[in-house]
Design a protein around this motif. Structure first.
Motif, PDB file in Angstrom:
ATOM      1  N   LYS A 113       0.837  -1.212   0.000  1.00 23.62           N
ATOM      2  CA  LYS A 113       0.000   0.000   0.000  1.00 23.62           C
ATOM      3  C   LYS A 113       0.873   1.265   0.000  1.00 23.62           C
ATOM      4  N   ASN A 114       0.237   2.389  -0.325  1.00 23.47           N
ATOM      5  CA  ASN A 114       0.883   3.713  -0.251  1.00 23.47           C
ATOM      6  C   ASN A 114       2.049   3.883  -1.220  1.00 23.47           C
ATOM      7  N   LEU A 115       1.951   3.280  -2.401  1.00 27.80           N
ATOM      8  CA  LEU A 115       3.003   3.449  -3.399  1.00 27.80           C
ATOM      9  C   LEU A 115       3.142   4.929  -3.781  1.00 27.80           C
ATOM     10  N   MET A 116       4.363   5.409  -3.772  1.00 24.65           N
ATOM     11  CA  MET A 116       4.652   6.794  -4.183  1.00 24.65           C
ATOM     12  C   MET A 116       5.738   6.799  -5.252  1.00 24.65           C
ATOM     13  N   PHE A 117       5.567   7.670  -6.246  1.00 26.12           N
ATOM     14  CA  PHE A 117       6.610   7.986  -7.224  1.00 26.12           C
ATOM     15  C   PHE A 117       6.969   9.461  -7.060  1.00 26.12           C
TER      16      PHE A 117
ATOM     17  N   GLN B 160      10.599   4.480  -6.357  1.00 25.32           N
ATOM     18  CA  GLN B 160       9.471   3.668  -5.881  1.00 25.32           C
ATOM     19  C   GLN B 160       9.540   3.608  -4.364  1.00 25.32           C
ATOM     20  N   MET B 161       8.546   4.171  -3.715  1.00 25.88           N
ATOM     21  CA  MET B 161       8.630   4.355  -2.255  1.00 25.88           C
ATOM     22  C   MET B 161       7.307   4.035  -1.566  1.00 25.88           C
ATOM     23  N   GLY B 162       7.404   3.724  -0.270  1.00 21.98           N
ATOM     24  CA  GLY B 162       6.245   3.716   0.607  1.00 21.98           C
ATOM     25  C   GLY B 162       5.502   2.410   0.783  1.00 21.98           C
TER      26      GLY B 162
ATOM     27  N   LEU C  71      13.499 -10.258  10.313  1.00 21.76           N
ATOM     28  CA  LEU C  71      13.325  -9.796   8.935  1.00 21.76           C
ATOM     29  C   LEU C  71      13.455  -8.275   8.900  1.00 21.76           C
ATOM     30  N   PHE C  72      14.371  -7.784   8.055  1.00 19.25           N
ATOM     31  CA  PHE C  72      14.600  -6.346   7.927  1.00 19.25           C
ATOM     32  C   PHE C  72      14.390  -5.919   6.466  1.00 19.25           C
ATOM     33  N   ILE C  73      13.948  -4.688   6.295  1.00 19.80           N
ATOM     34  CA  ILE C  73      13.782  -4.107   4.963  1.00 19.80           C
ATOM     35  C   ILE C  73      14.547  -2.788   4.938  1.00 19.80           C
ATOM     36  N   VAL C  74      15.284  -2.545   3.847  1.00 22.45           N
ATOM     37  CA  VAL C  74      16.165  -1.372   3.835  1.00 22.45           C
ATOM     38  C   VAL C  74      16.041  -0.517   2.570  1.00 22.45           C
ATOM     39  N   ASP C  75      15.148  -0.833   1.648  1.00 21.17           N
ATOM     40  CA  ASP C  75      15.074  -0.047   0.404  1.00 21.17           C
ATOM     41  C   ASP C  75      14.050   1.075   0.540  1.00 21.17           C
ATOM     42  N   GLY C  76      13.718   1.719  -0.591  1.00 22.23           N
ATOM     43  CA  GLY C  76      12.807   2.853  -0.567  1.00 22.23           C
ATOM     44  C   GLY C  76      11.394   2.510  -0.160  1.00 22.23           C
ATOM     45  N   SER C  77      11.068   1.231  -0.090  1.00 20.88           N
ATOM     46  CA  SER C  77       9.706   0.856   0.306  1.00 20.88           C
ATOM     47  C   SER C  77       9.411   1.268   1.743  1.00 20.88           C
ATOM     48  N   ILE C  78      10.429   1.503   2.560  1.00 19.72           N
ATOM     49  CA  ILE C  78      10.160   1.842   3.970  1.00 19.72           C
ATOM     50  C   ILE C  78       9.929   3.342   4.167  1.00 19.72           C
ATOM     51  N   PHE C  79      10.043   4.160   3.116  1.00 16.80           N
ATOM     52  CA  PHE C  79       9.843   5.610   3.260  1.00 16.80           C
ATOM     53  C   PHE C  79       8.368   5.897   3.614  1.00 16.80           C
ATOM     54  N   PRO C  80       8.090   6.591   4.708  1.00  9.95           N
ATOM     55  CA  PRO C  80       6.705   6.998   4.990  1.00  9.95           C
ATOM     56  C   PRO C  80       6.220   8.103   4.058  1.00  9.95           C
ATOM     57  N   THR C  81       7.131   8.978   3.627  1.00 13.47           N
ATOM     58  CA  THR C  81       6.805  10.037   2.676  1.00 13.47           C
ATOM     59  C   THR C  81       7.908  10.095   1.632  1.00 13.47           C
TER      60      THR C  81
END
Length: 539
Positions: free
Chosen positions: A303-307, A472-474, A499-509
């Motif tokens: 959810k919350n995909l941002m470009f 690709q974020m969020g 389990l850790f995630i470190v790419d742009g998917s973790i950006f809230p904004t």
């Protein structure tokens, strides 16, 4: 086929996977990275070939649906106005990115508090600042200190030349009294750390064959492999495995270069597959414990995909602008309209970037990321002779706000070459973004005319660039509340504690700047947090 277990398994050898591996080196843990793409040598980059421009429309296209190589996965973007783009190889999308390197601004981490939109990050700019600095030293960053738009910092190398194009546009900003500054770029303006400076070929998107651009294939990975980190290329992870009793990740199944399916056991999993690839992998990792996908008990994965929605405005000047001479990365950047101003009718803001011109054939075919060819015949001749050489343009780069209906899901029919379900993108522009785009086009027009343009070319049709989905974020955002976020403030899954995630998917904004610098700073921060909490990591 089962392999010897490792301590840390990183999935993805791009920007964030390389950075966190570097951070964890000092732990002396056994680290393995699986990368679905191949290793590419200098000779593999088309930037050395006479017909290099053709590669943008074939094996080096930024669009995986055009490349259609074995290591790529198709993306269904029929329900999106922006196509996600990427590159799959050791180095990931840093192979074909342009090296534009701005940091996010302090306000980007507090949009909820400041403007009532998005979410505040669990970390702030001051916390990330030392990790930005650390990453800049490894990468090699050129720029000019003293930018009044940021807290003080100074890139290690002097800025790349503005060129005639950048100098011309700067006069327009000065005339209007607007902020501008030479852009930070991860492109060497001087020989540095055994690497050669930029040779101004203008082929940054085709793999920098001289090594001047800060792709992780040139920066982090040579150091990591010399230090003992194992990197297996052409290995695509099919799913992450979990122990049904403990709910902990135990390893992965992956398709190896030998065509066989392997099981790799590990104590800790780090996912670094970008804002589309990471939710795709988690949604494909279903089990009795996680029937809707791994780490997805709250339904927030994808959810919350941002470009960063983009549009461009160009001015035609009296003299040749020589815009295709030099690196493709932005030469100057204005953040005059970056922060919220209620009088503009929208919240948050945008940046104005002075990208250089594309090479002739790419321009004739519609420009980088647009694919709208100019007419043939006499009009084609007129445009190439009397417009193209005299162009200077500004790109409007908008901050996208998180909205749950913009998302990554799994396509019910489409699969990659290993039969793994492909991602489906559902995305539409918000009204706030549309207002921002119109405002940006109007201000860019004013600046170009102030700079001396005799004519301004703008479509003003409300459409954004089709292949603008570099950022690709969020889609697995971080946060303190397990009900509304996928990972906590230092990248650890709320549901799966190893389990850790470190790419742009973790950006809230999303901010309104290119994200790679922040993605790598965050990966280094997560790595540092793992080391700090090593004694109680899985509590």
């Amino acid at each position: 086929m089962q392999n010897d277990p490792v301590d840390v398994l990183i999935i993805g050898a791009g920007a964030s996977g390389a950075a966190i591996a570097w951070s964890l080196l000092e732990t002396r843990m056994r680290i393995l990275c699986l990368e679905q793409g191949p290793r590419l040598e200098d000779k593999d980059f088309p930037s050395r070939d006479d017909n290099y421009e053709l590669a943008r429309y074939g094996e080096f296209s930024c669009d995986p649906n055009v490349r259609r190589l074995k290591q790529d996965y198709p993306i269904n973007a029929d329900d999106s106005c922006i196509m996600p783009v990427n590159f799959n190889a050791v180095g990931g999308s840093t192979i074909n990115f342009l090296g534009h390197w701005p940091r996010m601004k302090p306000s980007d981490f507090r949009t909820k508090s400041l403007d009532g939109v998005g979410e505040d990050w669990p970390v702030d700019y001051e916390t990330l600042a030392p990790f930005y600095d650390m990453n800049d030293r490894v990468t090699g960053v050129s720029g000019l200190g003293g930018n009044p738009a940021y807290p003080d910092y100074t890139p290690e190398l002097p800025p790349i030349p503005l060129g005639k194009l950048g100098q011309s546009l700067a006069r327009g900003f000065n005339e209007k009294g607007y902020h501008w500054w030479p852009s930070d770029v991860s492109i060497l303006s001087q020989d540095h750390d055994g690497r050669q400076k930029c040779v101004n070929a203008g082929t940054c998107d085709l793999g920098c064959s001289v090594g001047a651009k800060g792709g992780t294939n040139f920066t982090y990975w040579p150091v990591l492999e010399n230090a003992g980190v194992e990197l297996r290329s052409e290995c695509r992870v099919r799913e992450i495995l979990v122990d049904e009793k403990t709910g902990m990740a135990t390893g992965v199944l992956y398709h190896g270069a030998d065509g066989q399916v392997h099981e790799q056991r590990t104590e800790l999993v780090v996912v670094a597959c970008n804002g589309v690839g990471t939710p795709r992998l988690l949604l494909n990792s279903k089990s009795k414990a996680f029937p809707e996908g791994l780490a997805n008990r709250n339904g927030m994965v994808g959810k919350n995909l941002m470009f960063h929605p983009l549009t461009g405005v160009s001015g035609v000047f009296d003299e040749p602008m020589l815009g295709h001479e030099g690196p493709m990365a932005c030469s100057i950047l204005s953040q005059e309209f970056y922060e919220t101003d209620p009088s503009r009718g929208f919240v948050r803001g945008y940046g104005l970037h002075s990208g250089r011109s594309t090479t002739p054939m790419t321009y004739a075919l519609g420009g980088y990321g647009i694919d709208n060819p100019i007419p043939w015949g006499a009009e084609h001749r007129e445009i190439m002779d009397n417009v193209y050489p005299y162009l200077a343009g500004l790109t409007v780069v908008c901050e996208d706000l998180p909205e749950e209906h913009n998302c990554v899901t799994l396509d019910p029919d489409l699969t990659d070459s290993d039969g793994i379900p492909a991602p489906k993108i559902t995305y539409r522009l918000g009204e706030n973004t549309r207002k921002m785009l119109r405002h940006g086009e109007e201000r860019a027009t004013d600046i170009l005319l102030a700079a001396g343009a005799k004519k301004v070319l703008t479509k003003a049709d409300g459409k954004v660039w089709w292949r603008a989905g570099w950022h690709q974020m969020g889609t697995c955002r971080m946060g303190k509340d397990p009900k509304t976020s996928v990972v906590n403030g230092w990248g650890r899954s709320h549901d799966v504690k190893n389990l850790f995630i470190v790419d742009g998917s973790i950006f809230p904004t999303a901010g309104a700047v290119n994200p790679t610098s922040t993605i790598q700073a965050m990966a280094l921060y997560v790595g540092d947090s793992i080391k700090t909490n090593i004694e109680t990591l899985f509590d």
